[in-house]
Design an enzyme around this catalytic site. Sequence first.
Site, PDB file in Angstrom:
ATOM      1  N   GLY A   1     -12.838   1.887  -1.003  1.00  0.00           N
ATOM      2  CA  GLY A   1     -11.441   1.563  -1.290  1.00  0.00           C
ATOM      3  C   GLY A   1     -11.312   0.368  -2.216  1.00  0.00           C
ATOM      4  N   LEU A   2     -12.356   0.088  -3.002  1.00  0.00           N
ATOM      5  CA  LEU A   2     -12.330  -1.073  -3.908  1.00  0.00           C
ATOM      6  C   LEU A   2     -12.206  -0.631  -5.372  1.00  0.00           C
ATOM      7  CD1 LEU A   2     -15.085  -3.266  -2.171  1.00  0.00           C
ATOM      8  CD2 LEU A   2     -12.599  -3.386  -1.892  1.00  0.00           C
TER       9      LEU A   2
ATOM     10  N   SER B   1     -13.739   1.725  -7.326  1.00  0.00           N
ATOM     11  CA  SER B   1     -14.859   1.997  -8.223  1.00  0.00           C
ATOM     12  C   SER B   1     -14.443   3.038  -9.267  1.00  0.00           C
ATOM     13  CB  SER B   1     -16.073   2.484  -7.434  1.00  0.00           C
ATOM     14  OG  SER B   1     -15.722   3.587  -6.630  1.00  0.00           O
ATOM     15  N   SER B   2     -13.558   3.957  -8.899  1.00  0.00           N
ATOM     16  CA  SER B   2     -13.168   5.001  -9.854  1.00  0.00           C
ATOM     17  C   SER B   2     -12.304   4.426 -10.974  1.00  0.00           C
ATOM     18  CB  SER B   2     -12.450   6.149  -9.146  1.00  0.00           C
ATOM     19  OG  SER B   2     -11.377   5.675  -8.396  1.00  0.00           O
TER      20      SER B   2
ATOM     21  N   GLU C   1       0.838  -1.207   0.000  1.00  0.00           N
ATOM     22  CA  GLU C   1       0.000   0.000   0.000  1.00  0.00           C
ATOM     23  C   GLU C   1       0.869   1.252   0.000  1.00  0.00           C
ATOM     24  OE1 GLU C   1      -3.165  -0.326  -1.085  1.00  0.00           O
ATOM     25  OE2 GLU C   1      -3.522  -1.645   0.615  1.00  0.00           O
ATOM     26  N   HIS C   2       0.473   2.228  -0.821  1.00  0.00           N
ATOM     27  CA  HIS C   2       1.216   3.489  -0.981  1.00  0.00           C
ATOM     28  C   HIS C   2       2.646   3.234  -1.465  1.00  0.00           C
ATOM     29  CE1 HIS C   2      -1.867   6.241   0.545  1.00  0.00           C
ATOM     30  NE2 HIS C   2      -2.235   5.192   1.270  1.00  0.00           N
TER      31      HIS C   2
ATOM     32  N   ASP D   1      -4.279   0.421  -9.301  1.00  0.00           N
ATOM     33  CA  ASP D   1      -5.697   0.090  -9.451  1.00  0.00           C
ATOM     34  C   ASP D   1      -6.041  -0.197 -10.911  1.00  0.00           C
ATOM     35  OD1 ASP D   1      -5.718   0.787  -6.809  1.00  0.00           O
ATOM     36  OD2 ASP D   1      -6.672   2.729  -7.121  1.00  0.00           O
TER      37      ASP D   1
ATOM     38  N   GLU E   1      -7.740  10.743 -13.679  1.00  0.00           N
ATOM     39  CA  GLU E   1      -7.832  11.030 -12.236  1.00  0.00           C
ATOM     40  C   GLU E   1      -6.825  12.087 -11.811  1.00  0.00           C
ATOM     41  OE1 GLU E   1      -8.741   8.439  -9.051  1.00  0.00           O
ATOM     42  OE2 GLU E   1      -9.023   6.725 -10.380  1.00  0.00           O
TER      43      GLU E   1
ATOM     44  N   SER F   1     -25.730   7.695 -15.114  1.00  0.00           N
ATOM     45  CA  SER F   1     -25.445   6.525 -14.279  1.00  0.00           C
ATOM     46  C   SER F   1     -26.756   5.967 -13.757  1.00  0.00           C
ATOM     47  CB  SER F   1     -24.555   6.949 -13.102  1.00  0.00           C
ATOM     48  OG  SER F   1     -24.694   6.035 -12.049  1.00  0.00           O
TER      49      SER F   1
HETATM   50  C1  GLA Z   1      -5.333   4.332  -3.991  1.00  0.00           C
HETATM   51  C2  GLA Z   1      -4.605   4.736  -5.270  1.00  0.00           C
HETATM   52  C3  GLA Z   1      -3.539   3.709  -5.656  1.00  0.00           C
HETATM   53  C4  GLA Z   1      -2.639   3.367  -4.485  1.00  0.00           C
HETATM   54  C5  GLA Z   1      -3.450   3.081  -3.224  1.00  0.00           C
HETATM   55  C6  GLA Z   1      -2.586   2.916  -2.008  1.00  0.00           C
HETATM   56  O1  GLA Z   1      -6.078   3.168  -4.233  1.00  0.00           O
HETATM   57  O2  GLA Z   1      -5.523   4.887  -6.328  1.00  0.00           O
HETATM   58  O3  GLA Z   1      -2.799   4.161  -6.755  1.00  0.00           O
HETATM   59  O4  GLA Z   1      -1.702   4.384  -4.259  1.00  0.00           O
HETATM   60  O5  GLA Z   1      -4.396   4.103  -2.952  1.00  0.00           O
HETATM   61  O6  GLA Z   1      -1.813   1.779  -2.114  1.00  0.00           O
END
Ligand code: GLA
Length: 393
Positions: free
Chosen positions: A133-134, A136-137, A43-44, A181, A169, A77
């Site tokens: 945090g799944l 959707s975007s 993550e990150h 993502d 984005e 939508s």
């Molecule tokens: C969001 C961002 C990703 C990634 C995560 C953290 O989902 O869209 O690019 O940085 O946070 O891991």
Amino acid sequence: MTGDDDNDAGGRGAVLAADFRSVFGREPEALWAAPGRINLIGEHTDYNDGFALPFALPHLLTVAAAPTGDDTLTIRSRQADGTLDTTAPELAPGTVRGWAAYPAGVVWDLVRAGHPVGGMEILVDSAVPLGAGLSSSAALTCAVTRATSDLYGLDLDPHATARTAQRAENDFVGMPCGIMDQLAVLLGIDQHALLVDARSLETTPVPLAPGEDDTEFLVIDTRAPHRLVTDEYAERRWTCEWAAVLLGVPALRDVDPTDLPGALAALPENRLRRRVRHVVTENARVLETVHLLRQGRTRAIGPLLTASHVSLRDDFEVSVPEVDTAVDALLTAGALGARITGGGFGGCVISLVESGTAPRCTAAVRDAFARRAFTPPTSFTPTPSPGARSLRE
Ligand code: GLA
């Protein structure tokens, strides 16, 4: 939230095509589905040129589209209020707000890159939970990029598609996300996670069969309201990039774990040290997780998941009380590991549990949430699923 019927892409495509006919009075010419994703670990790390290990989910977002023959762009939508009525040349960052900024950003990016993209009618239908945090975007931007590429014969490959979706984005919506993502959404593989190398954009499938080693994955959606996500996310990203400048490396990916003590000693403040320590140790945890999964030692990744959470909570500071409560309740109930997943500041927890214990672990989280008067959480079993696909084939 269950994803039970979400995998029925053909059925969803037929329903969406019928809806498109009733909204726009004609046939759609492109029908695309793109899934949400969950990140197992890493993550990150993506915007630090590092490693991540996401997989695509069965939850699908679908897009139906047809060209208008002029510049008019109409986006609707089935879930969200509001229709975007504009023209492709009128689009500019800041001109569109809310969910429609994501598909509008895709069109804007393709036009700005010189692709022969004109107007479209677009209908979106999503079973990917919003704000959890799944991704959707990314599902939305990737599906719209794929549909537009089909309609206008752009022949964009997955990497070009991912970059367009990311730029929509970054440059139009104003969210400086990385590339994990989009790659997971586009390239997901049934029963596999993807080792993402965010520098080379290489994605390597890693087998992730449900039930292996007598374990299963469980996702808890904490339903915690997201707070200041874009600002906090951007602050983390710029801090990491500043730390890389101070350390004289192209990106924090270039700090080897064995050089971490020296790197930390070279940094002027504690906050910078904690951010760097998270990124460097998280990259190492991703590679160790992949190593263990390839050996079929799934239960051995549990401590790495929990270590990732502790690092995100204490060093990267992207957790919230609801998420920490869920992680603690899961571990107390016997989970082998648990961590926040996605960008943070709310959203979901992914947990590795002994096979057959998901109901007990979920109940433990519900009880802990009830004691603290949090909104009741939801849960589901995440099945590694295929990435974006045309529903025409
Ligand atoms: C969001 C961002 C990703 C990634 C995560 C953290 O989902 O869209 O690019 O940085 O946070 O891991």
